[in-house]
Scaffold this motif. Structure first.
Motif, PDB file in Angstrom:
ATOM      1  N   CYS A   1     -16.648 -69.558  25.478  1.00  0.00           N
ATOM      2  CA  CYS A   1     -17.460 -70.259  26.485  1.00  0.00           C
ATOM      3  C   CYS A   1     -16.570 -70.876  27.551  1.00  0.00           C
ATOM      4  O   CYS A   1     -16.847 -70.773  28.751  1.00  0.00           O
ATOM      5  N   LYS A   2     -15.495 -71.496  27.121  1.00  0.00           N
ATOM      6  CA  LYS A   2     -14.584 -72.146  28.059  1.00  0.00           C
ATOM      7  C   LYS A   2     -13.797 -71.123  28.882  1.00  0.00           C
ATOM      8  O   LYS A   2     -13.498 -71.360  30.047  1.00  0.00           O
TER       9      LYS A   2
ATOM     10  N   HIS B   1     -27.331 -71.041  26.199  1.00  0.00           N
ATOM     11  CA  HIS B   1     -26.961 -71.690  24.936  1.00  0.00           C
ATOM     12  C   HIS B   1     -27.218 -70.751  23.761  1.00  0.00           C
ATOM     13  O   HIS B   1     -27.784 -69.666  23.907  1.00  0.00           O
TER      14      HIS B   1
ATOM     15  N   SER C   1     -16.606 -69.172  31.373  1.00  0.00           N
ATOM     16  CA  SER C   1     -17.487 -69.964  32.233  1.00  0.00           C
ATOM     17  C   SER C   1     -16.728 -71.169  32.758  1.00  0.00           C
ATOM     18  O   SER C   1     -16.168 -71.947  31.977  1.00  0.00           O
TER      19      SER C   1
ATOM     20  N   ALA D   1     -24.568 -73.425  33.747  1.00  0.00           N
ATOM     21  CA  ALA D   1     -23.525 -73.769  32.786  1.00  0.00           C
ATOM     22  C   ALA D   1     -23.933 -73.268  31.406  1.00  0.00           C
ATOM     23  O   ALA D   1     -25.089 -72.896  31.182  1.00  0.00           O
ATOM     24  N   VAL D   2     -22.979 -73.264  30.505  1.00  0.00           N
ATOM     25  CA  VAL D   2     -23.270 -72.978  29.110  1.00  0.00           C
ATOM     26  C   VAL D   2     -23.068 -74.280  28.338  1.00  0.00           C
ATOM     27  O   VAL D   2     -22.076 -74.992  28.539  1.00  0.00           O
TER      28      VAL D   2
ATOM     29  N   SER E   1     -16.896 -79.808  31.833  1.00  0.00           N
ATOM     30  CA  SER E   1     -15.756 -79.037  32.336  1.00  0.00           C
ATOM     31  C   SER E   1     -15.272 -79.609  33.663  1.00  0.00           C
ATOM     32  O   SER E   1     -16.004 -80.316  34.367  1.00  0.00           O
TER      33      SER E   1
ATOM     34  N   TRP F   1     -19.215 -75.638  31.842  1.00  0.00           N
ATOM     35  CA  TRP F   1     -19.640 -75.766  30.454  1.00  0.00           C
ATOM     36  C   TRP F   1     -19.725 -77.241  30.071  1.00  0.00           C
ATOM     37  O   TRP F   1     -19.114 -78.092  30.715  1.00  0.00           O
TER      38      TRP F   1
END
Length: 200
Positions: free
Chosen positions: A84-85, A13, A88, A69-70, A165, A91
């Motif tokens: 981020c999307k 994060h 990863s 995950a982020v 996600s 998310w």
């Protein structure tokens, strides 16, 4: 009486607007530990507050969603969110900053919702979520109580704005979990055949 179940996950994060330059300007990760504390003033047919095995379903799935995950604040920079999307598969978009304090509030909200929609089937009585502790490091944690959820000085926790996600959802044992919670659909715990009938 209180019981405690410990869960672990790894997550990345950025915590915007905090005083630490490293934390607010660089994506970084932590090995989180989450303590879920349940309370009741009576015991079930197994003479437990709540069977730890039952916590391996919805509660574990909700916490495990954050593993590898982020997590990002949905009000963050659009380019950062897009990155981020893009980079990863796992998310979570949150309506709050992903600080330890807000993680504890998020988990409290999610777990409390799951418990409130669960029909007990083994004599459980007045089982309630007491608090959630999120350890961000070995030396620091945040603990959320029920009073922290609706506290106007802290702000709301809007479940409708949480987005997981597709990869996260696909790995749940019940891929309808999130929609079930949002729609208020009830879940039934398994019925248990009594092996010993107590006279007390």
């Amino acid at each position: 009486m209180l019981i405690r179940k410990l869960f672990r996950f790894e997550n990345a994060h950025i915590v915007r607007n905090c005083s630490s330059d490293r934390c607010k300007r660089s994506i970084h990760g932590h090995s989180y530990q989450v303590e879920v504390l349940l309370e009741a003033h009576a015991l079930d047919n197994g003479q437990m507050v709540y069977d730890f095995g039952l916590m391996k379903d919805d509660i574990r799935n909700l916490i495990d969603a954050f593993d590898h995950a982020v997590a990002f604040w949905d009000e963050d920079d659009a380019d950062y969110i897009a990155a981020c999307k893009q980079f990863s598969a796992r998310w979570i978009a949150l309506p709050v900053s992903p600080s330890a304090e807000q993680f504890s509030r998020m988990f409290f909200t999610l777990i409390d919702r799951a418990l409130s929609l669960t029909d007990m089937a083994n004599g459980e009585q007045d089982v309630a979520l007491h608090s959630v502790i999120v350890h961000e490091t070995a030396t620091g944690y945040a603990q959320c109580f029920r009073a922290d959820i609706d506290n106007p000085r802290i702000g709301p926790v809007d479940m409708q704005r949480v987005v997981f996600s597709e990869q996260v959802i696909s790995e749940w044992s019940d891929t309808t979990l999130w929609q079930r919670l949002l729609r208020g659909k009830r879940k039934h715990n398994p019925r248990v055949e009594q092996q010993v009938i107590s006279n007390r």
